[in-house]
Write an enzyme that holds these catalytic residues in place. Structure first.
Site, PDB file in Angstrom:
ATOM      1  N   ILE A 153      36.574  37.008  73.743  1.00 48.36           N
ATOM      2  CA  ILE A 153      35.176  37.128  74.151  1.00 48.36           C
ATOM      3  C   ILE A 153      34.313  37.851  73.120  1.00 48.36           C
ATOM      4  O   ILE A 153      33.102  37.901  73.251  1.00 48.36           O
ATOM      5  CB  ILE A 153      35.020  37.828  75.527  1.00 48.36           C
ATOM      6  N   GLY A 154      34.945  38.399  72.105  1.00 59.78           N
ATOM      7  CA  GLY A 154      34.115  39.077  71.111  1.00 59.78           C
ATOM      8  C   GLY A 154      34.910  39.404  69.866  1.00 59.78           C
ATOM      9  O   GLY A 154      36.112  39.646  69.928  1.00 59.78           O
TER      10      GLY A 154
ATOM     11  N   ASP B 178      26.464  55.770  68.263  1.00 57.62           N
ATOM     12  CA  ASP B 178      25.969  54.417  67.977  1.00 57.62           C
ATOM     13  C   ASP B 178      25.225  53.883  69.194  1.00 57.62           C
ATOM     14  O   ASP B 178      25.438  52.760  69.627  1.00 57.62           O
ATOM     15  CB  ASP B 178      27.130  53.497  67.594  1.00 57.62           C
TER      16      ASP B 178
ATOM     17  N   LYS C   1      40.670  45.351  73.740  1.00 55.68           N
ATOM     18  CA  LYS C   1      40.243  45.393  72.344  1.00 55.68           C
ATOM     19  C   LYS C   1      41.471  45.617  71.489  1.00 55.68           C
ATOM     20  O   LYS C   1      42.045  46.701  71.504  1.00 55.68           O
ATOM     21  CB  LYS C   1      39.275  46.554  72.112  1.00 55.68           C
TER      22      LYS C   1
ATOM     23  N   GLY D 269      34.678  42.002  66.703  1.00 51.61           N
ATOM     24  CA  GLY D 269      33.970  43.135  66.104  1.00 51.61           C
ATOM     25  C   GLY D 269      34.490  43.399  64.709  1.00 51.61           C
ATOM     26  O   GLY D 269      35.370  42.689  64.218  1.00 51.61           O
ATOM     27  N   GLY D 270      33.943  44.406  64.070  1.00 46.51           N
ATOM     28  CA  GLY D 270      34.354  44.733  62.722  1.00 46.51           C
ATOM     29  C   GLY D 270      35.803  45.167  62.688  1.00 46.51           C
ATOM     30  O   GLY D 270      36.551  44.854  61.769  1.00 46.51           O
ATOM     31  N   MET D 271      36.193  45.883  63.740  1.00 45.13           N
ATOM     32  CA  MET D 271      37.503  46.491  63.712  1.00 45.13           C
ATOM     33  C   MET D 271      38.468  45.859  64.696  1.00 45.13           C
ATOM     34  O   MET D 271      39.670  45.920  64.528  1.00 45.13           O
ATOM     35  CB  MET D 271      37.326  47.964  64.058  1.00 45.13           C
TER      36      MET D 271
ATOM     37  N   VAL E 116      38.092  41.246  70.864  1.00 46.41           N
ATOM     38  CA  VAL E 116      38.075  41.577  72.282  1.00 46.41           C
ATOM     39  C   VAL E 116      38.439  40.345  73.106  1.00 46.41           C
ATOM     40  O   VAL E 116      37.859  39.273  72.916  1.00 46.41           O
ATOM     41  CB  VAL E 116      36.690  42.091  72.709  1.00 46.41           C
TER      42      VAL E 116
END
Lengths: 240, 407
Positions: B20-21, B137, B43, B23-25, B28
């Site tokens: 579903i996602g 953030d 994650k 990210g940089g790291m 997900v």
């Protein structure tokens, strides 16, 4: 021209992704390049290794060529390596995102040509004064140039690690080229940020001035290790 | 490698459904937790970071710290698992949109809505700060909005790990450049006040539909965070009440010492504003100083009384600042405003239509006088998100037309 170089894994990293090459050609050209690999599980050293090999191959093809144009050879080599690294990173998922910095010099007679993409550095020590002759391609450097942060803030910024250029992260890369006229006794230092982040400039200058030329890289690295360097550390020293 | 989780069971507990996602790291995935039957989000730290021992260590430590947070408006960490094969965090699955999407859809939010969202965000952030966790953030992209209007703050402390100590090529500047505080741009120590700055920027965006600092490059946006003064929100949307604008402008002061020092302190002013939208605070406005000081005093007195009460009840030792924080951090008595659904009554059709006002955010007294012509009941309930005596829900909700009744 005397040349000495050394690299060390540092304390925290599982492997050393720094690579360097240095030497002299039969045609009288000397060179030294530091490449600090990044990204991917093993991709960093794949990228820095490939760039070093490509530079080496291209330079030695010109071994006997007295009319060699060093700048063209070096930029072509970086260009070829860049597109190879990029394509490899696109086809092999475990190498995705890999890339490498490149900082180095070619020296012919008294002309020193410096090349840079990323945040490795080239310095010249003259009369005890150490001067950085490359400009980092990093976010903090940009902020400093625009006046948003001070030099001190730039040097201690926790996000110094964000760089704006590297070889192999896109199909091509822009490389800064600058020229410096050397005088006898000048010492050139090419270093990865594992050194420059962990050893103060004044201390580097002191060590670089040492009588014991061939031990300088080791001394520089030892100083970085004393300061608990977490990164890979590489130093090449060349004396004109 | 990273895509191979789909359709697999991880650690004999989580059935991974879909990605579903990215990210940089981490990547997900949506998954089902077989221990509870709940849908969760997992994650997974990307493999390329496994070698970076320092990053892995921090990923683990920070995840564990965040898992200790317990606030309905902070996304809950269900599980943290760091072993040789996998490194992942499991969090509750949120089906909603980001506050960013919501703002983009709505263009500009009403100040009432802004106050409501900000209040919730502040109380959640205050809880995190009290537990020693700084978000670092804060941005509307990290705030989820559920269908029922509930807010959930995500990515606590994790976001800034993403590039920690690892050379990364970026076209962007540091972090989420439109929302970060000047001290973060400078790379100086950031603390809770940096989050408050970001929340101030978010308020600005909600109220005006624009960001205070924009430019074509990330670096020059970062520079503006350090050097430029933001236009006053009321220059963009003139109807923004002065007191609310003062809160925004104080939150985005360049120097952290000039800002609200704690989330509770900011909430205090927000509460005072909600109680009295005509309030003018004694800072930044010399001419209205005398009047404003009086108002402030009243608020302070009220708060003090509350503080004592709460303290006794739960034995909390709260830092200097603020009674009001106690009042907000702990459940307190608030009013639910029930308006009779008069429009459904055929007997009343001969009366005029009126638009149903929004009573949420008003004090009980204000709501009563605003609704003088309406039939309503008041119920009292505890809420962790609203101050004592404030209406936190109403039935039915506006926008809705109702029939006016005769006195």
């Amino acid at each position: 021209m005397r040349i000495a170089g050394k690299t060390d894994k540092g304390f925290r990293r599982a492997d050393n992704q720094d690579r360097y090459i240095a030497g002299a050609l039969a045609n009288g050209l000397s060179f030294g390049f530091v490449c600090d690999g990044m990204g991917g599980a093993n991709g960093g050293s794949v990228a820095s290794g490939r760039l070093c090999r490509t530079l080496e191959e291209c330079l030695f093809l010109e071994n006997d060529n007295k009319a060699m144009i060093a700048e063209k050879t070096v930029l072509d080599a970086i260009d070829v390596a860049c597109s190879r690294i990029y394509h490899q990173s696109q086809t092999n998922p475990s190498l995705k995102g890999m890339g490498t910095t490149v900082s180095g010099v070619t020296v012919k007679d008294n002309l020193c040509t410096a090349y840079n993409a990323g945040d490795s550095r080239v310095y010249v020590l003259r009369n005890g004064v150490l001067t950085q002759i490359t400009e980092d391609h990093s976010v903090v450097q940009q902020l400093f140039k625009q006046g948003a942060i001070t030099e001190d803030e730039m040097n201690t910024h926790p996000q110094k690690n964000l760089i704006t250029r590297a070889v192999g992260v896109k199909t091509d890369v822009e490389v800064d080229v600058s020229e410096t006229t050397l005088v006898s006794g000048d010492r050139i230092l090419c270093a990865s940020d594992g050194l420059t982040n962990f050893v103060k400039k004044e201390i580097m200058a002191q060590i670089l001035a040492s009588e014991d030329f061939y031990n300088i890289p080791k001394e520089l690295i030892n100083k970085a290790l004393e300061n608990n360097a977490s990164d890979n550390i590489t130093a090449i020293v060349m004396e004109y | 490698m990273d895509n191979s989780y789909i359709g697999k069971r991880v650690d004999n507990r989580y059935d991974v459904i879909s990605l579903i996602g990215v990210g940089g790291m981490s990547n997900v995935y949506k998954a089902i937790d077989n221990a509870t039957g709940n849908t969760v989000a997992i994650k997974f730290l990307k493999q390329e970071f496994f070698e970076n021992e320092e990053l892995v260590r921090r990923f683990k430590n920070e995840s564990k710290a965040i898992s200790l947070l317990d606030n309905p408006n902070i996304i809950k960490v269900v599980d943290v698992n760091i072993n040789d094969r996998e490194k992942y965090i499991v969090v509750e699955y949120i089906d909603g949109i980001t506050l960013k999407e919501y703002i983009d859809n709505r263009k500009v939010l009403t100040w009432q809505e802004t106050v409501q969202f900000t209040g919730t965000i502040l109380s959640a952030i205050g809880h995190a700060h009290d537990n020693g966790i700084i978000h670092r953030d804060m941005k509307p992209q990290n705030i989820m909005l559920l269908r029922d209007g509930t807010i959930k703050i995500m990515d606590f402390g994790i976001a800034r790990l993403s590039t920690a100590n690892q050379k990364t090529v970026t076209d962007k500047a540091i972090g989420s450049v439109h929302y970060i505080s000047p001290e973060q741009v400078r790379g100086k120590n950031s603390d809770g006040r940096s989050d408050l700055y970001s929340i101030g920027i978010m308020m600005y965006e909600m109220l005006t539909g624009t960001l205070p600092f924009v430019s074509d490059t990330a670096v020059s946006v970062a520079m503006k965070q350090v050097q430029d003064t933001a236009r006053k929100p009321s220059e963009i949307v003139p109807s923004i009440p002065q007191g609310l604008e003062q809160i925004v402008m104080k939150a985005i002061e360049k120097n952290a010492n000039d800002r609200y020092q704690t989330a509770a302190e900011m909430y205090h002013d927000l509460y005072a504003f909600r109680t009295n939208p005509a309030i003018v605070f004694p800072y930044g406005v010399e001419t209205e100083k005398t009047q404003a000081v009086t108002v402030k005093k009243e608020t302070t007195n009220k708060v003090k009384a509350k503080k004592t009460k709460v303290k006794k009840k739960i034995g909390l030792t709260l830092p200097v600042m603020a009674g009001i924080s106690a009042a907000f951090a702990v459940s307190c008595l608030v009013a639910v405003f029930f308006i009779f659904k008069l429009s459904g009554n055929p007997l009343l059709t001969k009366y005029e239509d009126v638009n149903l006002p929004n009573f949420v955010g008003m004090t009980e007294q204000e709501a009563k006088s605003a609704a003088a012509s309406l039939n309503f009941d008041i119920e009292y309930a505890y809420s962790t998100q609203y101050a004592e005596g404030v209406v936190f829900a109403q039935v039915p909700k506006p926008p809705k037309t109702i029939k006016e009744t005769v006195q």
